[in-house]
Write an enzyme that holds these catalytic residues in place. Structure first.
Site, PDB file in Angstrom:
ATOM      1  N   GLU A  55     -12.155 -45.432   0.762  1.00 43.70           N
ATOM      2  CA  GLU A  55     -13.267 -44.514   1.040  1.00 43.70           C
ATOM      3  C   GLU A  55     -14.592 -45.127   0.605  1.00 43.70           C
ATOM      4  O   GLU A  55     -15.586 -45.099   1.325  1.00 43.70           O
ATOM      5  CB  GLU A  55     -13.053 -43.198   0.295  1.00 43.70           C
ATOM      6  CG  GLU A  55     -11.852 -42.437   0.807  1.00 43.70           C
ATOM      7  CD  GLU A  55     -11.229 -41.524  -0.226  1.00 43.70           C
ATOM      8  OE1 GLU A  55     -10.389 -40.730   0.159  1.00 43.70           O
ATOM      9  OE2 GLU A  55     -11.585 -41.607  -1.411  1.00 43.70           O
ATOM     10  N   ASP A  67      -2.771 -34.378   4.237  1.00 40.46           N
ATOM     11  CA  ASP A  67      -1.359 -33.995   4.162  1.00 40.46           C
ATOM     12  C   ASP A  67      -1.268 -32.514   3.848  1.00 40.46           C
ATOM     13  O   ASP A  67      -2.289 -31.878   3.577  1.00 40.46           O
ATOM     14  CB  ASP A  67      -0.662 -34.826   3.063  1.00 40.46           C
ATOM     15  CG  ASP A  67      -1.303 -34.589   1.689  1.00 40.46           C
ATOM     16  OD1 ASP A  67      -0.902 -33.632   1.010  1.00 40.46           O
ATOM     17  OD2 ASP A  67      -2.227 -35.328   1.310  1.00 40.46           O
TER      18      ASP A  67
END
Ligand code: SAH
Length: 246
Positions: A12, A213
């Site tokens: 990231e 998720d």
């Protein structure tokens, strides 16, 4: 303005540092802080590493030593609420630590000696993060590949976020977090720590999370795929628009 940007994973953070002009690294407390310019703002980006202590330590350095005037955290999270799908983005309006329990001395979830369980994010930052996330999804959202057949295009939600020093990767653990914080949209491992530090130093903060998720038995596998395919792109896509619109 001088803005601190935090991420827990190198995938990231490196995508955000590529946006900066004249990136300049500085090492403090075992972390690399990369300063640079973006859209006429001074940005300082740091890879905090995973978990509450790491994120809090990085936030303190950003505020106390590097003088940032606001902090934005971007990363991934596990979905908890039924309306949340992988590929969605959650912008936190308040955060609590699901693993904080000093009972019977203090009520479960209460940050001892503060009387508070939840800490807020800054309303102006979250409105701008939400707009940036919506634009990112509209312009680049097709790259987010949800693991189930997508029943609908990805959305941005604003709401409560649960934080704790655990990767929630099975139904029993997920149900425990849901029971403790029934309003939480997603679960991650850093946000509430950053919000607490920012509250203590009176520095406004915001948290945006791509849902990687569903915090269930497939979470580890889906998390890894999302990190590979989407997390960096999403972090950079949100931060670029956020900073340009400030
Ligand atoms: N196995 C990974 C560790 C990932 S920890 C590795 O070796 O790199 C998960 C990271 O993503 C944390 O930074 C957390 O904030 C976020 N996250 C994503 N899904 C999560 C979930 N289901 N539970 C807790 N944190 C989650």
């Amino acid at each position: 303005m001088r803005i601190g940007v935090l991420g827990a994973m190198p995938e990231e953070v490196s995508s955000i540092t590529t946006l900066l002009t004249r990136p300049t690294p500085r090492h403090l407390g075992g972390r690399e802080f990369i300063g640079g310019r973006l859209a006429s703002h001074d940005i300082c980006v740091v890879h905090s590493r995973i978990g509450k202590v790491a994120a809090a330590a990085a936030a303190v350095e950003l505020i106390a030593r590097l003088g940032v005037e606001q902090i934005v955290f971007v990363g991934v999270a596990g979905g908890l609420a039924p309306q949340i799908c992988t590929g969605d983005i959650v912008v936190a309006d308040r955060l609590a630590q699901h693993d904080l329990d000093a009972s019977p001395l203090f009520p479960p979830l209460e940050i001892p000696l503060t009387g508070r369980t939840h800490l807020p994010t800054d309303p102006a930052i979250r409105a701008c993060l939400r707009a940036a996330a919506e634009r990112f999804l509209a312009e680049e959202g097709s790259v987010l590949t949800p693991h189930q057949a997508p029943s609908r295009p990805p959305r941005v939600h604003t709401g409560e976020v649960a934080t704790g020093d655990q990767f929630i990767g099975n139904a029993a653990a997920r149900d425990r977090v849901r029971a403790l914080l029934p309003g939480a949209l997603c679960v991650e491992m850093e946000g509430a720590a950053v919000a607490q530090v920012c509250d203590e130093y009176a520095v406004p903060c915001g948290v945006a999370r791509l849902i990687s998720d569903d915090a269930d038995d497939h979470a580890a596998q889906h998390f890894s795929r999302s990190l590979e395919q989407a997390a960096g792109l999403c972090a950079a896509g949100i931060i670029r628009r956020y900073i340009e619109w400030l």
